[in-house]
Design a protein around this motif. Sequence first.
Motif, short mmCIF file in Angstrom:
data_model
loop_
_atom_site.label_atom_id
_atom_site.label_comp_id
_atom_site.label_asym_id
_atom_site.label_seq_id
_atom_site.Cartn_x
_atom_site.Cartn_y
_atom_site.Cartn_z
N ARG A 28 0.86 -1.19 0.00
CA ARG A 28 0.00 0.00 0.00
C ARG A 28 0.89 1.23 0.00
NH1 ARG A 28 -3.27 -3.22 3.36
NH2 ARG A 28 -5.33 -3.52 2.44
N LEU A 29 0.43 2.27 -0.67
CA LEU A 29 1.17 3.53 -0.62
C LEU A 29 0.99 4.13 0.76
CD1 LEU A 29 0.21 5.02 -4.10
CD2 LEU A 29 2.42 4.07 -3.41
N ALA A 30 2.07 4.59 1.35
CA ALA A 30 1.96 5.24 2.66
C ALA A 30 3.07 6.26 2.78
CB ALA A 30 2.10 4.19 3.76
N GLN A 31 2.81 7.29 3.57
CA GLN A 31 3.86 8.27 3.84
C GLN A 31 4.82 7.66 4.85
OE1 GLN A 31 3.85 11.50 2.53
NE2 GLN A 31 2.08 10.91 1.31
N MET A 32 6.10 7.90 4.67
CA MET A 32 7.07 7.40 5.63
C MET A 32 7.12 8.35 6.82
SD MET A 32 8.06 4.70 4.22
CE MET A 32 9.57 4.06 4.91
N GLU A 33 6.91 7.81 8.01
CA GLU A 33 6.98 8.67 9.20
C GLU A 33 8.05 8.17 10.13
OE1 GLU A 33 3.02 8.94 10.81
OE2 GLU A 33 2.37 9.97 8.97
N GLY A 34 8.70 9.08 10.83
CA GLY A 34 9.73 8.69 11.77
C GLY A 34 11.11 8.75 11.15
N VAL A 35 12.06 8.09 11.79
CA VAL A 35 13.45 8.12 11.29
C VAL A 35 13.50 7.31 10.00
CG1 VAL A 35 15.82 7.46 11.82
CG2 VAL A 35 14.29 8.18 13.67
N ARG A 335 6.02 1.46 14.69
CA ARG A 335 5.39 1.97 15.93
C ARG A 335 6.44 2.58 16.86
NH1 ARG A 335 2.14 -2.54 15.36
NH2 ARG A 335 3.43 -3.71 16.82
N ALA A 336 7.69 2.11 16.75
CA ALA A 336 8.76 2.65 17.59
C ALA A 336 9.39 3.90 16.96
CB ALA A 336 9.82 1.58 17.84
N ASP A 369 21.84 3.14 17.30
CA ASP A 369 21.82 2.38 18.54
C ASP A 369 20.37 2.13 18.99
OD1 ASP A 369 23.67 1.25 20.29
OD2 ASP A 369 23.05 2.70 21.84
N ARG A 370 19.55 3.18 18.90
CA ARG A 370 18.13 3.04 19.26
C ARG A 370 17.43 2.06 18.31
NH1 ARG A 370 14.90 7.30 18.60
NH2 ARG A 370 16.37 8.90 17.96
N LEU A 371 17.82 2.14 17.04
CA LEU A 371 17.21 1.23 16.05
C LEU A 371 17.54 -0.23 16.40
CD1 LEU A 371 16.01 0.56 13.18
CD2 LEU A 371 18.33 0.81 12.32
N LEU A 375 15.00 -3.23 17.23
CA LEU A 375 14.99 -4.52 16.51
C LEU A 375 15.05 -5.69 17.48
CD1 LEU A 375 17.29 -3.84 13.45
CD2 LEU A 375 15.18 -5.16 13.36
N VAL A 376 15.89 -5.54 18.50
CA VAL A 376 15.98 -6.60 19.52
C VAL A 376 14.63 -6.75 20.21
CG1 VAL A 376 17.06 -7.23 21.74
CG2 VAL A 376 18.48 -6.32 19.86
N ALA A 377 13.98 -5.62 20.50
CA ALA A 377 12.66 -5.67 21.15
C ALA A 377 11.65 -6.34 20.23
CB ALA A 377 12.20 -4.26 21.52
N ALA A 378 11.75 -6.05 18.91
CA ALA A 378 10.82 -6.67 17.95
C ALA A 378 11.04 -8.19 17.93
CB ALA A 378 11.04 -6.08 16.56
#
Length: 383
Positions: A28-35, A335-336, A369-371, A375-378
């Motif tokens: 689906r087309l979507a706007q990229m939000e976040g980093v 979501r993160a 580092d946050r990413l 990923l580890v949390a995912a």
Amino acid sequence: MKKPDTISTIDGLRAELTALEEKSQLRRLAQMEGVNLSSNDYLGLSTDPRLARAVADALEAGSPVASTGSRLLSGNAAEWEELETAFACFIGTEAALFFSSGYAANLGLLGAILRPDDVVFSDESNHASLIDGIRLSRARKVIFPHLDLNFLEDALRRSDSAGRKFIVVESLFSMEGDRAPVAELLSLADRFGAELIVDEAHATGVFGPQGRGLVAAAGGNARVLATVHTCGKALASAGAFVCGSEVLKQYLVNRARTFIFSTALPPYFAAQIGKAVEIVAEADGERGKLLALAGFLRTHLRDAGFNIGTSDSQIVPVLLGGNDTAVRYADTLQRAGFAVRPIRPPTVPEGQSRLRLSVTTKLSEEVLDRLIKALVAARDADP
Ligand SMILES: Cc1ncc(COP(=O)(O)O)c(C=O)c1O
């Protein structure tokens, strides 16, 4: 009598979309939000005021906002010819021809050059535009396992075709993030009398002296038939150059259908690309920063136990396998606050779905580092 046909066509399309959704393959087309971790703006030039200024200056100087036709009709302009000369000089080839996209460049080049009795040796991870160009030409094709040069050598040796031989690769593979061994490919091409065509889409601006690509890094520009340099990635513009000999250029002007039968981009846009090339040629510091950030990400992802395949560049895949898994990880990361997209078939083979993390100079070690933590949390949250 027309109406039922129309309805059944639409119903058929809807059924295909439902089938894609059931396989977790619906886009689906979507706007990229976040980093943003999906951008090919590797050197962060898409918001560089120098590029905006170059366009504004060209328009203020009276450059028209439309080209009004194909380059062979009313759409040619001194700006495009000068840019092609400058780009050929930058890459170190006799000539360059500009196409309005990388897809059009690959389709036009391969569709024009290859004939049905030629054999094309094509890496299995090649971009869709290379695959489609080869298909369009109806040349015979031998698809070799990704960067398996033993397989390629064997196939070249066994080929008994009366036609010509071509090897087609990307220099930096867009979904694997690994690099083709250009020097070895050049020597294989020499030994077996094959021509080499290299798509430098993701290497242009990033690798090689002044960002001229991996063929330039191997000193091979005079030995390949053509390199393709897209402008929509590190050059933060759009379009692509096919670089090679003057004869190749003139042939493409006469035979490449995506060049001939398509409206040229407006001449002011040449000013943006020209400025981007100038900036990129001087951007060793930014390239160093980019590759250091990419190295940081690769090391820490590996340490955290993720499979990043053979990545050795600013493109870092996280191999996950199934479509569902890739979609779940991407959702969790979104979501993160990280704009990450799942990459699924047909972009990659079945069972090799992944996240494609694209490092740019706009990121930092702190963000990466946050990413990695996200990923580890995912992974921890995944069933
Ligand atoms: C390897 C490769 N070649 C060609 C293209 C097509 O370039 P463009 O986006 O300019 O059409 C892409 C785009 O993603 C690519 O990754």
